[in-house]
Design an enzyme around this catalytic site. Structure first.
Site, short mmCIF file in Angstrom:
data_model
loop_
_atom_site.label_atom_id
_atom_site.label_comp_id
_atom_site.label_asym_id
_atom_site.label_seq_id
_atom_site.Cartn_x
_atom_site.Cartn_y
_atom_site.Cartn_z
N ASP A 52 0.81 -1.22 0.00
CA ASP A 52 0.00 0.00 0.00
C ASP A 52 0.84 1.27 0.00
O ASP A 52 0.46 2.28 -0.61
CB ASP A 52 -0.95 0.01 1.21
CG ASP A 52 -2.20 -0.84 0.93
OD1 ASP A 52 -2.19 -1.60 -0.06
OD2 ASP A 52 -3.17 -0.74 1.70
N ASN A 94 -4.67 -2.05 -4.32
CA ASN A 94 -5.91 -2.21 -3.55
C ASN A 94 -5.82 -1.32 -2.31
O ASN A 94 -6.31 -1.67 -1.25
CB ASN A 94 -6.09 -3.68 -3.16
CG ASN A 94 -7.52 -3.96 -2.69
OD1 ASN A 94 -8.40 -3.10 -2.79
ND2 ASN A 94 -7.74 -5.15 -2.17
N GLY A 96 -6.99 1.56 -0.36
CA GLY A 96 -8.01 2.58 -0.12
C GLY A 96 -7.40 3.86 0.43
O GLY A 96 -7.85 4.97 0.11
N ASP A 329 -10.92 -2.47 12.07
CA ASP A 329 -9.93 -3.41 11.54
C ASP A 329 -9.49 -4.42 12.59
O ASP A 329 -9.46 -5.63 12.35
CB ASP A 329 -8.70 -2.66 11.00
CG ASP A 329 -8.99 -2.04 9.63
OD1 ASP A 329 -10.08 -2.32 9.07
OD2 ASP A 329 -8.15 -1.28 9.15
N GLU A 357 -11.05 -4.92 1.90
CA GLU A 357 -10.29 -5.66 0.90
C GLU A 357 -11.11 -6.80 0.30
O GLU A 357 -10.95 -7.19 -0.84
CB GLU A 357 -8.99 -6.19 1.51
CG GLU A 357 -7.88 -5.16 1.63
CD GLU A 357 -8.02 -4.21 2.81
OE1 GLU A 357 -9.14 -4.11 3.39
OE2 GLU A 357 -7.04 -3.52 3.15
N HIS A 401 -4.91 -9.17 3.57
CA HIS A 401 -3.86 -9.36 4.58
C HIS A 401 -4.41 -9.72 5.95
O HIS A 401 -3.87 -10.58 6.65
CB HIS A 401 -3.02 -8.08 4.67
CG HIS A 401 -3.81 -6.83 4.93
ND1 HIS A 401 -3.41 -5.85 5.77
CD2 HIS A 401 -5.02 -6.40 4.46
CE1 HIS A 401 -4.29 -4.87 5.80
NE2 HIS A 401 -5.28 -5.19 5.00
N ARG A 402 -5.51 -9.09 6.34
CA ARG A 402 -6.01 -9.35 7.70
C ARG A 402 -6.63 -10.74 7.84
O ARG A 402 -6.60 -11.34 8.91
CB ARG A 402 -7.01 -8.27 8.14
CG ARG A 402 -6.39 -6.91 8.16
CD ARG A 402 -7.04 -5.93 9.10
NE ARG A 402 -6.45 -4.63 8.86
CZ ARG A 402 -5.23 -4.26 9.27
NH1 ARG A 402 -4.50 -5.08 9.99
NH2 ARG A 402 -4.75 -3.08 8.96
N LYS A 434 0.52 -6.41 2.07
CA LYS A 434 -0.20 -5.14 2.04
C LYS A 434 0.19 -4.24 3.22
O LYS A 434 0.29 -3.02 3.07
CB LYS A 434 -1.71 -5.40 2.07
CG LYS A 434 -2.57 -4.19 1.78
CD LYS A 434 -4.00 -4.63 1.54
CE LYS A 434 -4.76 -3.61 0.71
NZ LYS A 434 -5.10 -2.41 1.43
#
Ligand code: DC
Length: 691
Positions: A52, A94, A96, A329, A357, A401-402, A434
């Site tokens: 990112d 990707n 944001g 998150d 995502e 990623h999360r 990410k």
């Protein structure tokens, strides 16, 4: 970073030590854009290096900012609010945090200074809404074209120089889909606040307020004060102008901290806590409040400036009910902690998960069910009941990623009573790039496992059979550690030679072997080896060193001295062990043993090719005779003779390419995995196993 199709995490049973967090994604990308718009040069310390931030840096470079890396510090010279480049096509992956603020900033700059910018990303980025931001900007006079589905990227932003924006009236933006729209306006509108104050009004209930706090905090650091009235009205003062603070430090990522806070609560037992460095009690990130939620589930947390220490407290964890609007998150991590609780956990206020995502509510429900949890999902909530029976699972990560980082914690299932412990396969582990490229390495550096849960593939075979090449390729394909046990004997032989010790002085050589100062390179240096600080990579492979090794390896005391050192290579996620007695003596419980052979003619041919390529003259017939003599010696020697383990699988690679041999071994390994028994729908393993 594990750049492989999947990573199998073995069952893990504890955690201790210290982890250092990478920089915050939210802070990094805001700092980059603000520095890029500012006058002057900003020295950015501890910037996150990830997918990112890479797209943001590339975009700023394309827009004419100057980027200079000096060691770990980035020196970024901004455009001082004046477009240096008026036309650009920007790819934002990707991210944001790059798409929304850049769209707003470039829209107002193009509208007032003239420009033509295209913003696009990966397909998922084109499914993530941006319409509320576009709707806020168009009434000002910004020209924004939808190049795909209206309300979603890609976008084109246009304008001609000299236009004025209609900023006298309050600018209205919805706050209930993503707080990034408000953040984007807050960062963009100071660029056009020359003539009067600019007011932004939020329509609807603002979600994720702590992210707005980060934005305001950083705007202030870059010289722009915003007056906030509740969470409804924000006023940017006339004459606002971005000025660099000179130096700025990015704090560790509080969302990334959540995985290790959870890990401490699940797995840090005994006196040593799990220590987390980079984020602490002085954090400006909203996700630091994950600490309170983790405490409610049982974590014991101590905090200071820039650090946290976490212990397991209540066990099992307690199920909770929580509105997670303030930690959108990090709340994902609570859904995984719920696996280790003694009652269900209900997380509400998470509608925004659906536009991240991936659709994170659906994804989380699907993947948690695979490990055995009972999950109920709704439009804006998820309820997770812990597994009654843990299952091995092949976890999809949805390029999120999360998802990968969260589900990795399910590997600690032995602590929740899973017998046997269940491995977890993480598909596409590189998606953590990410925000946290070294996530799995960091996790595995503090995780412990029962030795029997740590898989070993033992590979042996006669000299020049290609076992070293095969072992290295199998280890790389699986992301495992590699033990080239021959190198230990070779290094011992060299050490004896350096010290003038006769290679048959058993006691003296064994003493050397037990104190071998040997270091194998990691990462980009993984092909190199050092003995007592000296690079011995080339020396190690010499024929003369092989002869020394052959002599010292015949001494029982030397073999015994190297035993513990070899066992220490058995670490998560797994080990490929190459050498004589790997499957028979050192790792007799290895779940897969391979004995690699090739015809003497083939082996002679390969050795010949190897030598010729190094410019060493050789004769095939002589080489073959040497090989056969060595085979006979190796087979007949009394100490660790060359022979396959009783349960080894024989692989004759005379007519196989390296790729074929690797595929064969990976196929055998796959057959031994519990994932194989899963119903096809739950497996979703990649079609090919070679890397
Ligand atoms: O695999 P290699 O050529 O690097 O091995 C060097 C010598 O060490 C060879 O003679 C075999 C011996 N060896 C051993 O006895 N036990 C091992 N585990 C590995 C190698």
């Amino acid at each position: 970073m594990y750049d492989i199709p999947f990573l199998d995490l073995p069952a893990l049973n504890g955690a201790s030590g210290t982890v250092r967090l990478p920089g915050s994604k939210s802070i990094s990308n805001r700092v980059l854009l603000l520095a890029g718009l500012s006058e002057g040069t900003t020295a950015v310390h501890d910037l996150l290096a990830s997918d990112d931030t890479r797209v943001m840096l590339a975009a700023l470079g394309a827009l004419g900012c100057t980027l200079r890396h000096e060691g770990p510090v980035l020196h970024l010279t901004g455009i001082a609010g004046r477009l240096a480049v008026h036309e650009a096509d920007l790819f934002l992956g990707n991210a944001g945090t790059a798409m929304r603020p850049l769209a707003a900033a470039l829209a107002v700059l193009a509208a007032t200074q003239g420009g033509n910018f295209k913003l696009q990303g990966v397909p998922r980025m084109h499914e993530r809404p941006i319409g509320d931001l576009v709707d806020a900007l168009r009434p000002l006079g910004c020209t924004i074209e939808d190049l795909g589905t209206p309300g979603y990227p890609p976008l084109r932003l246009r304008g001609s120089a000299g236009s004025r924006l209609a900023t006298q009236q309050p600018i209205r933006v919805r706050g209930d889909v993503s707080s990034q729209f408000l953040t984007a306006l807050l960062m963009a509108l100071p660029l056009v606040a020359d003539e009067h104050d600019v007011v932004i009004e939020v329509l609807g209930e603002l979600i994720s307020k702590p992210y707005i706090d980060i934005t305001l905090n950083l705007l202030a650091r870059f010289g722009v004060a915003v007056r906030r009235e509740g969470w409804q009205r924000f006023t940017i003062a006339q004459g606002s102008r971005y000025r660099t603070p000179g130096v700025i430090h990015v704090e560790g990522d509080a969302s990334s901290a959540s995985y290790f806070i959870a890990l401490g609560a699940i797995a840090a037992q005994g006196s040593a806590p799990l220590r987390i460095e980079g984020v602490g009690s002085d954090s400006i990130q909203g996700d630091i409040r994950f600490v309170e939620a983790a405490q409610a589930m049982g974590a014991q947390v101590r905090a200071g400036p820039g650090w946290l220490e976490v212990h397991r407290g209540r066990w099992p964890l307690a199920g909770i009910t929580l509105d997670c609007n303030h930690i959108p998150d990090a709340a994902m991590t609570l859904a995984v902690m719920a696996l280790f609780a003694d009652s269900p956990t209900l997380l509400t206020g998470i509608a925004s998960w659906r536009v991240k995502e991936t659709d994170r509510i659906a994804a989380m429900a699907t993947e948690l069910r695979k490990v055995g949890a009972a999950v109920v999902e709704g439009s804006d909530f998820i309820e997770v009941a812990p597994p009654k029976q843990w299952q091995p699972a092949v976890v999809r990560t949805y390029d999120d990623h999360r998802m990968a980082m969260c589900l990795s914690l399910a590997a600690f299932n032995p602590l929740a009573g899973a017998i046997p412990g269940q491995p977890i396969r993480i598909l596409d582990p590189r998606c953590v790039g990410k925000t946290f490229p070294e996530y799995f390495e960091t996790l595995l550096s503090v995780a412990t496992a029962a030795p029997q849960d740590l898989p070993v593939i033992a590979i042996d075979g006669p000299t020049a059979s290609g076992k070293g090449t095969l072992a290295a390729a199998v280890a790389a394909a699986l992301g495992w550690h590699l033990l080239d046990s021959g190198a230990l004997y070779r290094a011992t032989g060299l050490a004896a030679q350096w010290d003038g010790i006769a290679p048959d002085d058993e006691a003296a050589v064994a003493r050397l072997a037990s104190q071998l100062e040997l270091r194998f390179g990691q990462g980009s240096e993984s092909a190199r080896t050092w003995l007592r600080g000296r690079d011995i990579t080339d020396e190690l492979r010499l024929e003369s060193t092989g002869l020394l090794a052959s002599r010292v390896s015949a001494l029982p005391a030397v073999r015994a001295a190297l035993h513990a050192l070899q066992l220490a290579f058995r670490r998560a996620p797994g080990l490929v062990a190459d050498g004589r007695d790997m499957g028979t003596v050192v790792f007799p419980d290895a779940p897969l043993k391979v004995f690699l052979t090739a015809s003497p003619a083939q082996r002679a041919l390969r050795r010949h090719k190897q030598l010729i390529s190094k410019g060493i003259p050789a004769n095939i017939a002589d080489l073959r005779a040497d090989l056969e003599a060595r085979d006979a010696r190796d087979r007949n020697r009394s100490v660790a003779p060359l022979k396959p383990a009783d349960d080894a699988l024989l692989l004759d690679n005379s007519d196989l390419s390296i790729e074929d041999s690797v595929a064969k071994v990976l196929g055998w390994w796959e057959q031994r995995r519990p994932f194989n028994a899963l119903p096809l729908s739950g497996r979703q393993a990649p079609g090919t196993l070679s890397s």
